[in-house]
Design a protein around this motif. Sequence first.
Motif, PDB file in Angstrom:
ATOM      1  N   TRP A  92      61.115  66.442  54.538  1.00 25.27           N
ATOM      2  CA  TRP A  92      61.573  66.762  53.271  1.00 25.27           C
ATOM      3  C   TRP A  92      60.860  65.693  52.144  1.00 25.27           C
ATOM      4  O   TRP A  92      60.904  65.891  50.818  1.00 25.27           O
ATOM      5  CB  TRP A  92      63.045  66.290  53.245  1.00 25.27           C
ATOM      6  CG  TRP A  92      63.669  67.185  54.146  1.00 25.27           C
ATOM      7  CD1 TRP A  92      64.142  67.213  55.310  1.00 25.27           C
ATOM      8  CD2 TRP A  92      64.342  68.651  53.632  1.00 25.27           C
ATOM      9  NE1 TRP A  92      64.988  68.063  55.931  1.00 25.27           N
ATOM     10  CE2 TRP A  92      65.055  69.170  54.987  1.00 25.27           C
ATOM     11  CE3 TRP A  92      63.749  69.303  52.522  1.00 25.27           C
ATOM     12  CZ2 TRP A  92      65.524  70.275  54.916  1.00 25.27           C
ATOM     13  CZ3 TRP A  92      64.240  70.714  52.734  1.00 25.27           C
ATOM     14  CH2 TRP A  92      65.143  71.167  53.491  1.00 25.27           C
ATOM     15  N   TRP A  93      60.353  64.669  52.616  1.00 26.17           N
ATOM     16  CA  TRP A  93      59.579  63.777  51.428  1.00 26.17           C
ATOM     17  C   TRP A  93      58.236  63.917  51.474  1.00 26.17           C
ATOM     18  O   TRP A  93      57.510  63.802  50.523  1.00 26.17           O
ATOM     19  CB  TRP A  93      60.053  62.325  51.746  1.00 26.17           C
ATOM     20  CG  TRP A  93      59.593  61.714  52.873  1.00 26.17           C
ATOM     21  CD1 TRP A  93      60.190  61.506  54.101  1.00 26.17           C
ATOM     22  CD2 TRP A  93      58.284  61.190  53.426  1.00 26.17           C
ATOM     23  NE1 TRP A  93      59.309  61.047  55.212  1.00 26.17           N
ATOM     24  CE2 TRP A  93      58.395  60.505  54.568  1.00 26.17           C
ATOM     25  CE3 TRP A  93      57.077  60.895  52.334  1.00 26.17           C
ATOM     26  CZ2 TRP A  93      57.154  59.954  55.308  1.00 26.17           C
ATOM     27  CZ3 TRP A  93      56.128  60.089  52.773  1.00 26.17           C
ATOM     28  CH2 TRP A  93      56.369  59.707  54.538  1.00 26.17           C
ATOM     29  N   HIS A  95      56.657  66.975  51.756  1.00 23.38           N
ATOM     30  CA  HIS A  95      56.420  68.184  50.973  1.00 23.38           C
ATOM     31  C   HIS A  95      56.311  68.006  49.533  1.00 23.38           C
ATOM     32  O   HIS A  95      55.236  68.264  48.988  1.00 23.38           O
ATOM     33  CB  HIS A  95      57.493  69.170  51.268  1.00 23.38           C
ATOM     34  CG  HIS A  95      57.408  70.620  50.710  1.00 23.38           C
ATOM     35  ND1 HIS A  95      57.853  70.766  49.252  1.00 23.38           N
ATOM     36  CD2 HIS A  95      56.578  71.654  51.131  1.00 23.38           C
ATOM     37  CE1 HIS A  95      57.521  72.118  49.222  1.00 23.38           C
ATOM     38  NE2 HIS A  95      56.765  72.582  50.162  1.00 23.38           N
ATOM     39  N   PRO A  96      57.097  67.295  48.963  1.00 29.35           N
ATOM     40  CA  PRO A  96      56.918  67.201  47.432  1.00 29.35           C
ATOM     41  C   PRO A  96      55.741  65.949  47.259  1.00 29.35           C
ATOM     42  O   PRO A  96      55.420  66.146  45.816  1.00 29.35           O
ATOM     43  CB  PRO A  96      58.463  66.589  46.799  1.00 29.35           C
ATOM     44  CG  PRO A  96      58.880  65.903  48.216  1.00 29.35           C
ATOM     45  CD  PRO A  96      58.615  66.617  49.046  1.00 29.35           C
ATOM     46  N   ASP A 169      60.809  76.677  50.334  1.00 27.44           N
ATOM     47  CA  ASP A 169      60.824  75.703  51.563  1.00 27.44           C
ATOM     48  C   ASP A 169      60.677  76.512  52.928  1.00 27.44           C
ATOM     49  O   ASP A 169      61.262  76.141  53.866  1.00 27.44           O
ATOM     50  CB  ASP A 169      62.342  74.717  51.851  1.00 27.44           C
ATOM     51  CG  ASP A 169      63.777  76.105  52.044  1.00 27.44           C
ATOM     52  OD1 ASP A 169      63.103  77.185  52.045  1.00 27.44           O
ATOM     53  OD2 ASP A 169      64.761  75.578  52.509  1.00 27.44           O
ATOM     54  N   ALA A 192      68.937  69.511  52.237  1.00 24.92           N
ATOM     55  CA  ALA A 192      67.670  68.621  52.104  1.00 24.92           C
ATOM     56  C   ALA A 192      68.505  67.215  51.746  1.00 24.92           C
ATOM     57  O   ALA A 192      69.494  67.162  50.988  1.00 24.92           O
ATOM     58  CB  ALA A 192      66.723  68.829  51.003  1.00 24.92           C
ATOM     59  N   ALA A 194      68.585  63.450  49.791  1.00 29.79           N
ATOM     60  CA  ALA A 194      68.282  62.906  48.469  1.00 29.79           C
ATOM     61  C   ALA A 194      67.016  62.644  48.467  1.00 29.79           C
ATOM     62  O   ALA A 194      66.167  62.023  49.147  1.00 29.79           O
ATOM     63  CB  ALA A 194      69.167  61.870  48.160  1.00 29.79           C
ATOM     64  N   ALA A 195      66.281  63.248  47.278  1.00 32.30           N
ATOM     65  CA  ALA A 195      64.669  62.925  46.985  1.00 32.30           C
ATOM     66  C   ALA A 195      64.335  61.505  47.027  1.00 32.30           C
ATOM     67  O   ALA A 195      65.077  60.497  46.344  1.00 32.30           O
ATOM     68  CB  ALA A 195      64.321  63.578  45.836  1.00 32.30           C
ATOM     69  N   ASP A 197      62.344  58.314  45.277  1.00 29.05           N
ATOM     70  CA  ASP A 197      61.552  57.925  44.175  1.00 29.05           C
ATOM     71  C   ASP A 197      59.973  58.204  44.763  1.00 29.05           C
ATOM     72  O   ASP A 197      59.689  57.779  45.754  1.00 29.05           O
ATOM     73  CB  ASP A 197      61.711  56.684  43.665  1.00 29.05           C
ATOM     74  CG  ASP A 197      60.823  56.129  42.868  1.00 29.05           C
ATOM     75  OD1 ASP A 197      59.974  55.281  43.154  1.00 29.05           O
ATOM     76  OD2 ASP A 197      61.014  56.330  41.536  1.00 29.05           O
ATOM     77  N   ARG A 198      59.076  58.587  43.740  1.00 22.79           N
ATOM     78  CA  ARG A 198      57.700  58.838  44.195  1.00 22.79           C
ATOM     79  C   ARG A 198      56.979  57.308  44.866  1.00 22.79           C
ATOM     80  O   ARG A 198      56.180  57.456  45.698  1.00 22.79           O
ATOM     81  CB  ARG A 198      56.797  59.213  43.040  1.00 22.79           C
ATOM     82  CG  ARG A 198      55.326  59.480  43.361  1.00 22.79           C
ATOM     83  CD  ARG A 198      54.839  60.127  42.272  1.00 22.79           C
ATOM     84  NE  ARG A 198      53.113  60.346  42.732  1.00 22.79           N
ATOM     85  CZ  ARG A 198      52.821  61.432  43.497  1.00 22.79           C
ATOM     86  NH1 ARG A 198      53.639  62.345  44.044  1.00 22.79           N
ATOM     87  NH2 ARG A 198      51.715  61.601  43.779  1.00 22.79           N
ATOM     88  N   ALA A 201      58.330  56.914  48.045  1.00 23.80           N
ATOM     89  CA  ALA A 201      57.479  57.899  48.936  1.00 23.80           C
ATOM     90  C   ALA A 201      56.078  57.425  49.291  1.00 23.80           C
ATOM     91  O   ALA A 201      55.741  57.656  50.296  1.00 23.80           O
ATOM     92  CB  ALA A 201      57.503  59.044  48.491  1.00 23.80           C
TER      93      ALA A 201
END
Length: 360
Positions: A92-93, A95-96, A169, A192, A194-195, A197-198, A201
């Motif tokens: 989940w982290w 991939h972005p 996805d 998923a 919670a995203a 922060d870049r 990550a």
Amino acid sequence: MTRERPAAQLLAARRLTAQGLSGEPATTPEDVVGRLLAVQAQDPRGWRLAIRARSTGLAAADVETALTKRRSMVVSWLNRGTLHLVPAEDYWWLHPLTTPQLASSSVRRLAQEGVSPEQAARGAELIAQAVSERPRSRDSLRGLLDENGVPTQRQAFVHVLLATCLSHDLVRGPVVDGEQAFVSAAQWLGAAPAALDRDEALARLALRYLAGHGPALVDDLAYWTGCTLGDARRGFAAIAAQTSSDADGLTWLTDSPKPAPVPGPRLLGPYDPLLHGWRSRLPVVGDHQGVVTSNGLFRPTALVRGKVVATWGLADGTLTISTLQPVPASVQRALVRDAAAVLSYLGLPAKPAVVRSKDP
């Protein structure tokens, strides 16, 4: 043969331990993959054998169970736009973080394969809808695209799959009839989280990379993931309080385990993480650079005292080891014993291995 300097020996020992090839072996597929974070997975036998080389008491069937019943690992296009096996929670982290930079090259390759932007978008929607309903095989997805006029010739089908991964996805999850089927990550794994922060990550990426690959350079992280050198530096900087470095910039986690003794002779599968976790393969392959071919094929290899000394292949149930340098008879016998373990792990009938020795 030139004797390795103590510093080089220590580096090799630390990396072998970080990789799980030295020290206490793992006892579950999840332990192996969690340690490495991502295992290159375009060769289905290769990533299963990467788990074998770092574990004990497992068989390939246990990997299928993890994928299909525990749903604890998935395969998707991630680092460098290449298929990787990763823990489900890390997909989940990752991939972005690793896929947005692939978009422009994806569009270019689709055009080269005769797929228009409209056809690619249509294909991605069709695939995303299909896998949200149930696991789907490659052949069923190809048939779906063919029925709807989306090109699948040559490499077009693979690149439409990749485009679907970038915009949706799409992952490969359960093993169905011997093939790892495509699914929707949300449908298969649950919603998923919670995203991140870049910056968070990138810090996590650097931390996890060093856990399975340290000591390493900032350049190595950028090479392994396909991220920019700037992002790799940001990741290393974010965890500086947890790392140590030498004068050459090699960095490792301060709480890394003590280097374990070098492992015994062992067969590694194709695309083993030990061969592509760093920019330079020289410390492992030495003069045998040909184990990685000009078209990017990573051959199965034999590792002795942390160095590649042979390649091997499996055809018609017979495992054949071809040495690249003179190898003592005692080491050859050890490799033959490990060849029997490979066949057992894969669920294949026992059959004596063949050794083709390079003369002194």
